[in-house]
Design an enzyme around this catalytic site. Structure first.
Site, PDB file in Angstrom:
ATOM      1  N   LYS A 173       0.840  -1.206   0.000  1.00 31.01           N
ATOM      2  CA  LYS A 173       0.000   0.000   0.000  1.00 31.01           C
ATOM      3  C   LYS A 173       0.873   1.253   0.000  1.00 31.01           C
ATOM      4  O   LYS A 173       1.964   1.262   0.561  1.00 31.01           O
ATOM      5  CB  LYS A 173      -0.898   0.008   1.251  1.00 31.01           C
ATOM      6  CG  LYS A 173      -1.849  -1.186   1.330  1.00 31.01           C
ATOM      7  CD  LYS A 173      -2.538  -1.282   2.679  1.00 31.01           C
ATOM      8  CE  LYS A 173      -1.594  -1.596   3.806  1.00 31.01           C
ATOM      9  NZ  LYS A 173      -2.268  -1.897   5.081  1.00 31.01           N
ATOM     10  N   GLY A 208      -6.752   3.938  10.588  1.00 27.65           N
ATOM     11  CA  GLY A 208      -7.638   2.834  10.224  1.00 27.65           C
ATOM     12  C   GLY A 208      -7.774   2.573   8.738  1.00 27.65           C
ATOM     13  O   GLY A 208      -8.538   1.696   8.335  1.00 27.65           O
ATOM     14  N   THR A 209      -7.007   3.303   7.916  1.00 26.15           N
ATOM     15  CA  THR A 209      -7.128   3.088   6.462  1.00 26.15           C
ATOM     16  C   THR A 209      -6.749   1.647   6.090  1.00 26.15           C
ATOM     17  O   THR A 209      -7.419   1.019   5.271  1.00 26.15           O
ATOM     18  CB  THR A 209      -6.243   4.064   5.667  1.00 26.15           C
ATOM     19  OG1 THR A 209      -4.952   4.100   6.268  1.00 26.15           O
ATOM     20  CG2 THR A 209      -6.840   5.447   5.633  1.00 26.15           C
TER      21      THR A 209
HETATM   22  N1  ADP Z   1      -4.010  10.284   1.859  1.00 22.88           N
HETATM   23  C1  ADP Z   1      -4.501   9.272   1.131  1.00 22.88           C
HETATM   24  N2  ADP Z   1      -5.191   9.521  -0.007  1.00 22.88           N
HETATM   25  C2  ADP Z   1      -5.703   8.517  -0.747  1.00 22.88           C
HETATM   26  N3  ADP Z   1      -5.556   7.212  -0.464  1.00 22.88           N
HETATM   27  C3  ADP Z   1      -4.859   6.898   0.650  1.00 22.88           C
HETATM   28  C4  ADP Z   1      -4.300   7.899   1.503  1.00 22.88           C
HETATM   29  N4  ADP Z   1      -3.666   7.267   2.549  1.00 22.88           N
HETATM   30  C5  ADP Z   1      -3.826   5.957   2.338  1.00 22.88           C
HETATM   31  N5  ADP Z   1      -4.528   5.725   1.202  1.00 22.88           N
HETATM   32  C6  ADP Z   1      -4.925   4.412   0.676  1.00 22.88           C
HETATM   33  O1  ADP Z   1      -5.509   3.706   1.774  1.00 22.88           O
HETATM   34  C7  ADP Z   1      -5.144   2.327   1.727  1.00 22.88           C
HETATM   35  C8  ADP Z   1      -4.409   1.972   3.033  1.00 22.88           C
HETATM   36  O2  ADP Z   1      -3.061   2.340   2.914  1.00 22.88           O
HETATM   37  P1  ADP Z   1      -2.089   2.758   4.105  1.00 22.88           P
HETATM   38  O3  ADP Z   1      -2.575   4.030   4.703  1.00 22.88           O
HETATM   39  O4  ADP Z   1      -0.713   2.765   3.520  1.00 22.88           O
HETATM   40  O5  ADP Z   1      -2.283   1.574   5.142  1.00 22.88           O
HETATM   41  P2  ADP Z   1      -1.952   1.498   6.713  1.00 22.88           P
HETATM   42  O6  ADP Z   1      -3.113   2.102   7.444  1.00 22.88           O
HETATM   43  O7  ADP Z   1      -1.813   0.036   6.958  1.00 22.88           O
HETATM   44  O8  ADP Z   1      -0.683   2.245   6.957  1.00 22.88           O
HETATM   45  C9  ADP Z   1      -4.288   2.159   0.462  1.00 22.88           C
HETATM   46  O9  ADP Z   1      -5.121   1.769  -0.602  1.00 22.88           O
HETATM   47  C10 ADP Z   1      -3.731   3.565   0.245  1.00 22.88           C
HETATM   48  O10 ADP Z   1      -3.363   3.813  -1.105  1.00 22.88           O
HETATM   49  C1  LIG Z   2      -6.489  -2.506  17.285  1.00 25.20           C
HETATM   50  C2  LIG Z   2      -5.754  -1.899  16.145  1.00 25.20           C
HETATM   51  N1  LIG Z   2      -5.519  -2.636  15.050  1.00 25.20           N
HETATM   52  C3  LIG Z   2      -4.844  -2.101  14.008  1.00 25.20           C
HETATM   53  C4  LIG Z   2      -4.391  -0.804  14.048  1.00 25.20           C
HETATM   54  C5  LIG Z   2      -3.629  -0.235  12.907  1.00 25.20           C
HETATM   55  O1  LIG Z   2      -4.530   0.330  12.047  1.00 25.20           O
HETATM   56  P1  LIG Z   2      -4.108   0.823  10.585  1.00 25.20           P
HETATM   57  O2  LIG Z   2      -5.306   0.776   9.719  1.00 25.20           O
HETATM   58  O3  LIG Z   2      -2.937   0.039  10.101  1.00 25.20           O
HETATM   59  O4  LIG Z   2      -3.682   2.299  10.769  1.00 25.20           O
HETATM   60  P2  LIG Z   2      -3.233   3.166  12.025  1.00 25.20           P
HETATM   61  O5  LIG Z   2      -4.096   2.906  13.187  1.00 25.20           O
HETATM   62  O6  LIG Z   2      -1.831   2.801  12.275  1.00 25.20           O
HETATM   63  O7  LIG Z   2      -3.449   4.553  11.566  1.00 25.20           O
HETATM   64  C6  LIG Z   2      -4.670  -0.058  15.198  1.00 25.20           C
HETATM   65  N2  LIG Z   2      -4.278   1.220  15.282  1.00 25.20           N
HETATM   66  N3  LIG Z   2      -5.351  -0.635  16.226  1.00 25.20           N
END
Ligand code: ADP
Ligand SMILES: Cc1ncc(COP(=O)(O)OP(=O)(O)O)c(N)n1
Length: 232
Positions: A173, A208-209
């Site tokens: 991602k 939480g994305t």
């Molecule tokens: N600012 C943003 N704008 C658009 N898409 C986003 C943005 N941040 C994350 N995404 C999308 O959200 C999904 C989760 O990605 P990411 O944020 O890298 O995961 P995580 O929460 O595990 O760090 C991916 O499909 C990513 O491309």
């Molecule tokens: C209980 C719990 N599980 C997973 C996460 C991590 O969530 P994620 O969507 O990877 O993104 P961030 O929370 O790191 O922004 C969490 N925080 N809590």
């Protein structure tokens, strides 16, 4: 109605973890179930507390759901330690579940550890070979591959290395790649690469994305496979 299980931690703030997964399942019209691996105290400021479940508590929840209600697809999120990872892997094998999405949650965006460092090898050895899709963000892909990722070619190399660990499909991602004005995800299925990009939304509200993303894949997998088997 298709049924999806999330094996993950609770986020008291409701933005990530089990709460995000169940909301996503509901939105995508699959029946959501949960096996709780940890309780976290979280809010918009960060993670204030992490309280893991005993592995046998996790095992019993999965057993109850698996032997009665049934699971069309499942995802894992925060697993916290090696014992829980090994327990989850055993249950996946016991029920022969194949629609398995692994979100290798390691560190919350605020920096709090959600997986013990010594559990990374358990994740690699026990869970990756069982998963249909793994969805690491860039820092997680770096930990799994022990390489740094700066370019699209680095993402491809990391995806190849994760595939070599046994994951069938890899989505790296792009949310953390903040130097671009696009969010670019890479899919690798062991043969072909495909980049998916969208304009980056300028916001700090990205908590939480990753949970939501992997839960959406799980919900759609639960439906797609049922649909496909009707035509076999
Ligand atoms: N600012 C943003 N704008 C658009 N898409 C986003 C943005 N941040 C994350 N995404 C999308 O959200 C999904 C989760 O990605 P990411 O944020 O890298 O995961 P995580 O929460 O595990 O760090 C991916 O499909 C990513 O491309
Ligand atoms: C209980 C719990 N599980 C997973 C996460 C991590 O969530 P994620 O969507 O990877 O993104 P961030 O929370 O790191 O922004 C969490 N925080 N809590």
């Amino acid at each position: 109605m298709e049924k999806a299980l999330t094996i993950a931690g609770s986020d008291s703030g409701g933005g990530a973890g089990i709460q995000a997964d169940l909301k996503t399942f509901q939105e995508l019209k699959v029946f959501g179930m949960s096996a709780l691996t940890a309780v976290t105290a979280q809010n918009t400021l960060g993670v204030q507390g992490v309280f893991p479940m005993e592995a046998e508590v996790v095992a019993e929840q999965i057993q109850s759901v698996g032997e009665d209600i049934g699971v069309d697809a499942l995802k894992t999120g925060m697993l916290f330690n090696a014992e829980i990872i090994e327990t989850v892997a055993e249950k996946i094998k016991r029920f022969a579940w194949d629609k398995v999405v692994v979100d290798p949650v390691m560190i919350a965006k605020g920096g709090a550890p959600l997986l013990q460092q010594e559990a990374v090898s358990a994740l690699k050895n026990h869970l990756l070979p069982l998963c249909f899709v793994i969805t690491p963000n860039i820092p997680e892909a770096e930990v799994l591959t022990r390489m740094t990722i700066h370019s699209p070619d680095d993402k491809k190399e990391a995806a190849r290395r994760i595939h070599a660990l046994g994951a069938k499909n890899i989505v790296i991602k792009g949310g953390h790649d903040v130097n671009t004005n696009e969010a670019v995800d890479l899919l690798f299925n062991g043969a072909d690469f495909e980049f998916f990009s969208v304009p980056r939304i300028e916001t700090k509200n990205t908590h939480g994305t990753g949970c939501t993303f992997s839960a959406a894949i799980t919900a759609q997998l639960a439906k797609v496979y049922l649909y496909m088997t009707r035509y076999l």
